[in-house]
Design an enzyme around this catalytic site. Structure first.
Site, PDB file in Angstrom:
ATOM      1  N   LYS A  96      -5.435  43.293  66.429  1.00 67.01           N
ATOM      2  CA  LYS A  96      -4.409  43.190  65.380  1.00 67.01           C
ATOM      3  C   LYS A  96      -3.255  42.284  65.822  1.00 67.01           C
ATOM      4  O   LYS A  96      -2.683  41.560  65.004  1.00 67.01           O
ATOM      5  CB  LYS A  96      -3.909  44.581  64.987  1.00 67.01           C
ATOM      6  CG  LYS A  96      -4.984  45.455  64.327  1.00 67.01           C
ATOM      7  CD  LYS A  96      -5.515  44.850  63.037  1.00 67.01           C
ATOM      8  CE  LYS A  96      -6.409  45.799  62.260  1.00 67.01           C
ATOM      9  NZ  LYS A  96      -6.910  45.215  61.003  1.00 67.01           N
ATOM     10  N   TYR A 118      -8.276  47.721  69.483  1.00 68.62           N
ATOM     11  CA  TYR A 118      -7.748  47.584  68.121  1.00 68.62           C
ATOM     12  C   TYR A 118      -6.390  46.874  68.132  1.00 68.62           C
ATOM     13  O   TYR A 118      -6.145  45.966  67.334  1.00 68.62           O
ATOM     14  CB  TYR A 118      -7.635  48.980  67.516  1.00 68.62           C
ATOM     15  CG  TYR A 118      -7.231  49.044  66.065  1.00 68.62           C
ATOM     16  CD1 TYR A 118      -8.160  48.828  65.047  1.00 68.62           C
ATOM     17  CD2 TYR A 118      -5.920  49.357  65.700  1.00 68.62           C
ATOM     18  CE1 TYR A 118      -7.790  48.913  63.710  1.00 68.62           C
ATOM     19  CE2 TYR A 118      -5.546  49.447  64.369  1.00 68.62           C
ATOM     20  CZ  TYR A 118      -6.491  49.224  63.379  1.00 68.62           C
ATOM     21  OH  TYR A 118      -6.116  49.317  62.055  1.00 68.62           O
TER      22      TYR A 118
END
Ligand code: NAP
Length: 253
Positions: free
Chosen positions: A167, A163
Protein backbone atom coordinates in the site's frame (compact mmCIF):
# COMPACT_ATOMS: atom_id res chain seq x y z
CA UNK A 1 -29.56 1.23 -5.81
CA UNK A 2 -30.44 4.93 -5.97
CA UNK A 3 -29.91 6.27 -9.49
CA UNK A 4 -29.82 10.02 -9.97
CA UNK A 5 -32.01 11.67 -12.60
CA UNK A 6 -30.09 11.95 -15.90
CA UNK A 7 -30.04 15.75 -15.77
CA UNK A 8 -27.84 15.73 -12.67
CA UNK A 9 -25.73 12.64 -13.38
CA UNK A 10 -22.07 13.57 -13.24
CA UNK A 11 -20.64 10.59 -15.08
CA UNK A 12 -23.22 10.02 -17.80
CA UNK A 13 -21.90 7.78 -20.63
CA UNK A 14 -18.45 7.52 -19.06
CA UNK A 15 -16.95 4.05 -18.74
CA UNK A 16 -15.59 3.02 -15.33
CA UNK A 17 -13.55 -0.12 -14.71
CA UNK A 18 -13.57 -1.17 -11.05
CA UNK A 19 -11.26 -4.06 -10.13
CA UNK A 20 -12.42 -6.42 -7.37
CA UNK A 21 -15.98 -5.13 -7.60
CA UNK A 22 -17.85 -8.31 -6.64
CA UNK A 23 -17.81 -7.61 -2.90
CA UNK A 24 -17.04 -5.04 -0.21
CA UNK A 25 -15.64 -1.65 -1.13
CA UNK A 26 -15.41 -2.38 -4.88
CA UNK A 27 -19.08 -3.32 -5.01
CA UNK A 28 -20.06 -0.05 -3.29
CA UNK A 29 -17.86 1.88 -5.73
CA UNK A 30 -19.42 0.15 -8.76
CA UNK A 31 -22.96 0.92 -7.56
CA UNK A 32 -22.06 4.48 -6.68
CA UNK A 33 -20.45 5.26 -10.07
CA UNK A 34 -23.40 3.62 -11.84
CA UNK A 35 -25.81 5.83 -9.89
CA UNK A 36 -24.03 8.81 -11.46
CA UNK A 37 -24.64 7.39 -14.94
CA UNK A 38 -21.32 5.62 -15.60
CA UNK A 39 -21.26 2.35 -17.54
CA UNK A 40 -19.43 0.06 -15.15
CA UNK A 41 -17.17 -2.95 -15.63
CA UNK A 42 -17.54 -5.16 -12.55
CA UNK A 43 -14.27 -7.10 -12.44
CA UNK A 44 -13.97 -10.13 -10.17
CA UNK A 45 -11.62 -13.06 -9.64
CA UNK A 46 -13.91 -15.91 -8.53
CA UNK A 47 -17.32 -14.57 -7.41
CA UNK A 48 -19.12 -14.68 -10.76
CA UNK A 49 -22.60 -14.97 -9.22
CA UNK A 50 -22.03 -11.95 -6.97
CA UNK A 51 -20.70 -9.94 -9.93
CA UNK A 52 -23.74 -10.89 -12.05
CA UNK A 53 -26.05 -9.78 -9.24
CA UNK A 54 -24.39 -6.35 -9.17
CA UNK A 55 -24.82 -6.03 -12.94
CA UNK A 56 -28.51 -6.97 -12.59
CA UNK A 57 -28.98 -4.42 -9.80
CA UNK A 58 -27.44 -1.67 -11.94
CA UNK A 59 -29.53 -2.66 -14.97
CA UNK A 60 -32.72 -2.83 -12.90
CA UNK A 61 -32.10 0.78 -11.85
CA UNK A 62 -31.80 1.81 -15.53
CA UNK A 63 -27.99 1.77 -15.71
CA UNK A 64 -25.55 -0.30 -17.69
CA UNK A 65 -22.79 -2.65 -16.54
CA UNK A 66 -20.92 -5.80 -17.53
CA UNK A 67 -19.12 -8.37 -15.38
CA UNK A 68 -15.64 -9.46 -16.48
CA UNK A 69 -13.52 -12.13 -14.81
CA UNK A 70 -9.77 -11.45 -14.56
CA UNK A 71 -7.04 -12.08 -12.03
CA UNK A 72 -5.53 -8.61 -12.16
CA UNK A 73 -2.19 -9.81 -10.81
CA UNK A 74 -1.70 -11.62 -14.15
CA UNK A 75 -0.51 -9.62 -17.12
CA UNK A 76 -2.42 -11.70 -19.73
CA UNK A 77 -5.67 -11.49 -17.75
CA UNK A 78 -5.31 -7.70 -17.54
CA UNK A 79 -4.70 -7.41 -21.30
CA UNK A 80 -7.83 -9.46 -21.98
CA UNK A 81 -9.84 -7.43 -19.43
CA UNK A 82 -8.89 -4.17 -21.11
CA UNK A 83 -9.45 -5.41 -24.65
CA UNK A 84 -12.88 -6.87 -23.75
CA UNK A 85 -13.83 -3.58 -22.08
CA UNK A 86 -12.77 -1.64 -25.16
CA UNK A 87 -14.61 -4.08 -27.44
CA UNK A 88 -17.86 -3.96 -25.45
CA UNK A 89 -17.92 -0.38 -24.13
CA UNK A 90 -15.57 1.47 -26.49
CA UNK A 91 -13.40 3.38 -24.01
CA UNK A 92 -12.28 3.68 -20.38
CA UNK A 93 -12.64 7.02 -18.58
CA UNK A 94 -12.27 5.94 -14.96
CA UNK A 95 -10.06 3.20 -13.54
CA UNK A 96 -10.48 2.25 -9.88
CA UNK A 97 -7.68 -0.05 -8.73
CA UNK A 98 -9.49 -1.65 -5.82
CA UNK A 99 -8.80 -5.42 -5.89
CA UNK A 100 -6.76 -6.45 -2.88
CA UNK A 101 -6.06 -9.27 -0.44
CA UNK A 102 -4.38 -9.74 2.92
CA UNK A 103 -2.11 -12.56 4.16
CA UNK A 104 -1.50 -11.31 7.70
CA UNK A 105 1.16 -12.70 10.02
CA UNK A 106 4.17 -11.36 11.91
CA UNK A 107 7.38 -11.00 9.93
CA UNK A 108 9.15 -14.03 11.41
CA UNK A 109 6.26 -16.27 10.39
CA UNK A 110 5.68 -14.63 7.03
CA UNK A 111 6.42 -17.02 4.18
CA UNK A 112 7.79 -15.80 0.89
CA UNK A 113 4.52 -16.85 -0.76
CA UNK A 114 2.52 -14.66 1.70
CA UNK A 115 4.73 -11.74 0.77
CA UNK A 116 4.56 -12.40 -2.96
CA UNK A 117 0.79 -13.03 -3.14
CA UNK A 118 0.04 -9.66 -1.54
CA UNK A 119 2.64 -7.72 -3.54
CA UNK A 120 1.54 -9.40 -6.78
CA UNK A 121 -2.08 -8.34 -6.47
CA UNK A 122 -2.03 -5.18 -4.32
CA UNK A 123 0.95 -3.53 -6.03
CA UNK A 124 1.80 -5.29 -9.30
CA UNK A 125 -1.93 -5.52 -10.15
CA UNK A 126 -2.17 -1.72 -9.82
CA UNK A 127 0.87 -1.34 -12.11
CA UNK A 128 -0.54 -3.73 -14.74
CA UNK A 129 -4.03 -2.18 -14.87
CA UNK A 130 -2.76 1.39 -14.81
CA UNK A 131 -0.22 0.74 -17.56
CA UNK A 132 -2.79 -0.93 -19.81
CA UNK A 133 -5.46 1.74 -19.26
CA UNK A 134 -3.04 4.66 -19.47
CA UNK A 135 -2.48 4.00 -23.18
CA UNK A 136 -6.18 4.68 -23.84
CA UNK A 137 -6.38 7.66 -21.48
CA UNK A 138 -3.29 9.34 -22.91
CA UNK A 139 -4.77 9.01 -26.40
CA UNK A 140 -8.13 10.41 -25.19
CA UNK A 141 -6.28 13.17 -23.30
CA UNK A 142 -8.55 12.59 -20.33
CA UNK A 143 -9.05 10.11 -17.52
CA UNK A 144 -9.29 9.51 -13.81
CA UNK A 145 -7.27 6.85 -12.01
CA UNK A 146 -8.17 6.19 -8.39
CA UNK A 147 -6.10 3.74 -6.36
CA UNK A 148 -7.38 2.21 -3.15
CA UNK A 149 -4.45 2.28 -0.71
CA UNK A 150 -4.81 1.94 3.08
CA UNK A 151 -3.88 3.66 6.33
CA UNK A 152 -1.54 0.66 6.78
CA UNK A 153 0.57 2.11 3.95
CA UNK A 154 0.91 5.37 5.87
CA UNK A 155 1.31 4.28 9.49
CA UNK A 156 2.26 0.57 9.31
CA UNK A 157 0.37 -2.20 11.07
CA UNK A 158 1.85 -5.17 12.98
CA UNK A 159 1.21 -8.41 11.06
CA UNK A 160 0.91 -6.60 7.75
CA UNK A 161 4.50 -6.12 6.51
CA UNK A 162 3.47 -7.39 3.06
CA UNK A 163 0.24 -5.40 2.95
CA UNK A 164 1.68 -2.10 4.25
CA UNK A 165 4.65 -2.36 1.89
CA UNK A 166 2.28 -2.88 -1.04
CA UNK A 167 0.00 0.00 0.00
CA UNK A 168 2.94 2.37 0.64
CA UNK A 169 4.11 1.34 -2.84
CA UNK A 170 0.71 2.24 -4.28
CA UNK A 171 1.02 5.71 -2.74
CA UNK A 172 4.47 6.29 -4.29
CA UNK A 173 3.20 4.90 -7.59
CA UNK A 174 0.15 7.24 -7.47
CA UNK A 175 2.34 10.33 -7.06
CA UNK A 176 4.75 9.33 -9.82
CA UNK A 177 2.05 8.47 -12.35
CA UNK A 178 0.19 11.67 -11.44
CA UNK A 179 3.32 13.61 -12.44
CA UNK A 180 3.85 11.56 -15.61
CA UNK A 181 0.26 11.92 -16.84
CA UNK A 182 -0.74 15.42 -15.65
CA UNK A 183 0.12 17.17 -18.90
CA UNK A 184 -2.24 14.83 -20.78
CA UNK A 185 -5.34 15.58 -18.73
CA UNK A 186 -5.26 12.42 -16.62
CA UNK A 187 -5.48 12.72 -12.84
CA UNK A 188 -4.25 10.02 -10.46
CA UNK A 189 -5.19 9.94 -6.78
CA UNK A 190 -5.31 7.47 -3.92
CA UNK A 191 -7.87 6.85 -1.21
CA UNK A 192 -6.57 5.40 2.06
CA UNK A 193 -9.38 3.71 4.00
CA UNK A 194 -9.12 2.92 7.70
CA UNK A 195 -11.09 -0.08 9.01
CA UNK A 196 -14.11 -0.71 6.81
CA UNK A 197 -16.81 -3.35 7.35
CA UNK A 198 -16.13 -5.97 4.65
CA UNK A 199 -15.12 -9.64 4.39
CA UNK A 200 -11.49 -8.47 4.71
CA UNK A 201 -11.97 -7.22 8.27
CA UNK A 202 -14.39 -9.95 9.47
CA UNK A 203 -11.72 -11.62 11.61
CA UNK A 204 -10.26 -8.43 13.12
CA UNK A 205 -10.90 -7.88 16.86
CA UNK A 206 -13.10 -4.78 16.82
CA UNK A 207 -12.82 -3.68 20.49
CA UNK A 208 -9.05 -3.12 20.36
CA UNK A 209 -9.20 -1.29 17.06
CA UNK A 210 -12.00 1.06 18.12
CA UNK A 211 -9.62 2.72 20.63
CA UNK A 212 -7.61 4.03 17.66
CA UNK A 213 -10.57 5.41 15.71
CA UNK A 214 -11.60 8.88 16.96
CA UNK A 215 -15.06 8.55 15.35
CA UNK A 216 -15.48 5.33 17.36
CA UNK A 217 -16.73 2.97 14.67
CA UNK A 218 -15.75 1.08 11.53
CA UNK A 219 -16.40 2.78 8.20
CA UNK A 220 -18.92 1.56 5.65
CA UNK A 221 -17.97 0.66 2.05
CA UNK A 222 -20.30 3.43 0.88
CA UNK A 223 -18.15 5.97 2.74
CA UNK A 224 -15.14 5.01 0.60
CA UNK A 225 -17.32 4.98 -2.51
CA UNK A 226 -18.37 8.57 -1.76
CA UNK A 227 -14.77 9.76 -1.96
CA UNK A 228 -14.12 7.79 -5.17
CA UNK A 229 -17.25 9.22 -6.74
CA UNK A 230 -16.08 12.72 -5.87
CA UNK A 231 -12.62 12.10 -7.35
CA UNK A 232 -14.20 10.81 -10.56
CA UNK A 233 -16.47 13.86 -10.91
CA UNK A 234 -15.92 16.60 -13.44
CA UNK A 235 -15.33 19.47 -12.90
CA UNK A 236 -15.51 19.01 -9.10
CA UNK A 237 -12.22 17.09 -8.85
CA UNK A 238 -10.52 18.17 -12.09
CA UNK A 239 -7.80 20.16 -10.30
CA UNK A 240 -6.81 17.40 -7.85
CA UNK A 241 -3.96 15.02 -8.64
CA UNK A 242 -1.23 13.09 -6.83
CA UNK A 243 -3.10 13.20 -3.51
CA UNK A 244 -3.91 10.63 -0.87
CA UNK A 245 -7.27 11.02 0.87
CA UNK A 246 -7.71 9.31 4.23
CA UNK A 247 -11.22 8.05 4.89
CA UNK A 248 -10.59 6.51 8.28
CA UNK A 249 -12.71 8.03 11.04
CA UNK A 250 -9.72 10.15 12.04
CA UNK A 251 -7.13 7.36 12.56
CA UNK A 252 -4.44 9.32 10.72
CA UNK A 253 -4.32 13.03 11.49
P1 NAP B 1 -12.93 -7.83 0.06
O1 NAP B 1 -14.28 -7.60 0.65
O2 NAP B 1 -12.11 -8.98 0.53
O3 NAP B 1 -13.10 -7.91 -1.54
C1 NAP B 1 -11.98 -8.09 -2.34
C2 NAP B 1 -12.36 -7.96 -3.79
O4 NAP B 1 -11.16 -8.15 -4.57
C3 NAP B 1 -13.35 -9.02 -4.25
O5 NAP B 1 -14.23 -8.45 -5.19
C4 NAP B 1 -12.43 -10.05 -4.92
O6 NAP B 1 -13.05 -10.80 -5.97
C5 NAP B 1 -11.38 -9.14 -5.53
N1 NAP B 1 -10.17 -9.88 -5.85
C6 NAP B 1 -9.43 -10.69 -5.04
N2 NAP B 1 -8.38 -11.19 -5.72
C7 NAP B 1 -8.47 -10.69 -6.98
C8 NAP B 1 -7.69 -10.84 -8.14
N3 NAP B 1 -6.58 -11.60 -8.15
N4 NAP B 1 -8.07 -10.21 -9.27
C9 NAP B 1 -9.21 -9.44 -9.28
N5 NAP B 1 -9.96 -9.25 -8.21
C10 NAP B 1 -9.60 -9.87 -7.06
O7 NAP B 1 -11.99 -6.55 0.26
P2 NAP B 1 -12.36 -5.03 0.63
O8 NAP B 1 -12.29 -4.89 2.10
O9 NAP B 1 -13.56 -4.61 -0.10
O10 NAP B 1 -11.05 -4.29 0.06
C11 NAP B 1 -11.06 -3.60 -1.18
C12 NAP B 1 -9.79 -2.74 -1.24
O11 NAP B 1 -9.77 -1.83 -0.15
C13 NAP B 1 -8.50 -3.55 -1.14
O12 NAP B 1 -7.51 -2.98 -1.97
C14 NAP B 1 -8.11 -3.38 0.30
O13 NAP B 1 -6.74 -3.55 0.50
C15 NAP B 1 -8.55 -1.95 0.55
N6 NAP B 1 -8.74 -1.63 1.96
C16 NAP B 1 -9.70 -2.27 2.69
C17 NAP B 1 -9.86 -1.94 4.04
C18 NAP B 1 -10.90 -2.57 4.91
O14 NAP B 1 -10.91 -2.27 6.12
N7 NAP B 1 -11.78 -3.40 4.41
C19 NAP B 1 -9.01 -0.96 4.61
C20 NAP B 1 -8.06 -0.36 3.82
C21 NAP B 1 -7.93 -0.69 2.49
P3 NAP B 1 -13.72 -12.24 -5.66
O15 NAP B 1 -15.01 -11.93 -4.93
O16 NAP B 1 -13.96 -12.80 -7.01
O17 NAP B 1 -12.76 -12.99 -4.82
Amino acid sequence: MERLPESVQNLRDQVALVTGASRGIGKAIALSLASEGAKVVVNYARSSEAADQIVSKIEAAGGSAIALQADVSQSEDVDTLISKTKEQLGRIDILVNNAGITRDTLLLRMKLEDWQAVINLNLTGVFLCTKAVSKLMLKQKSGRIINIASVAGLMGNPGQANYSAAKAGVIGFTKTIAKEMASRGVTVNAVAPGFIETDMTKEVKAEEILNYIPLGRYGKPEEIAGMVRFLAADPAAAYITGQVFNVDGGMVM
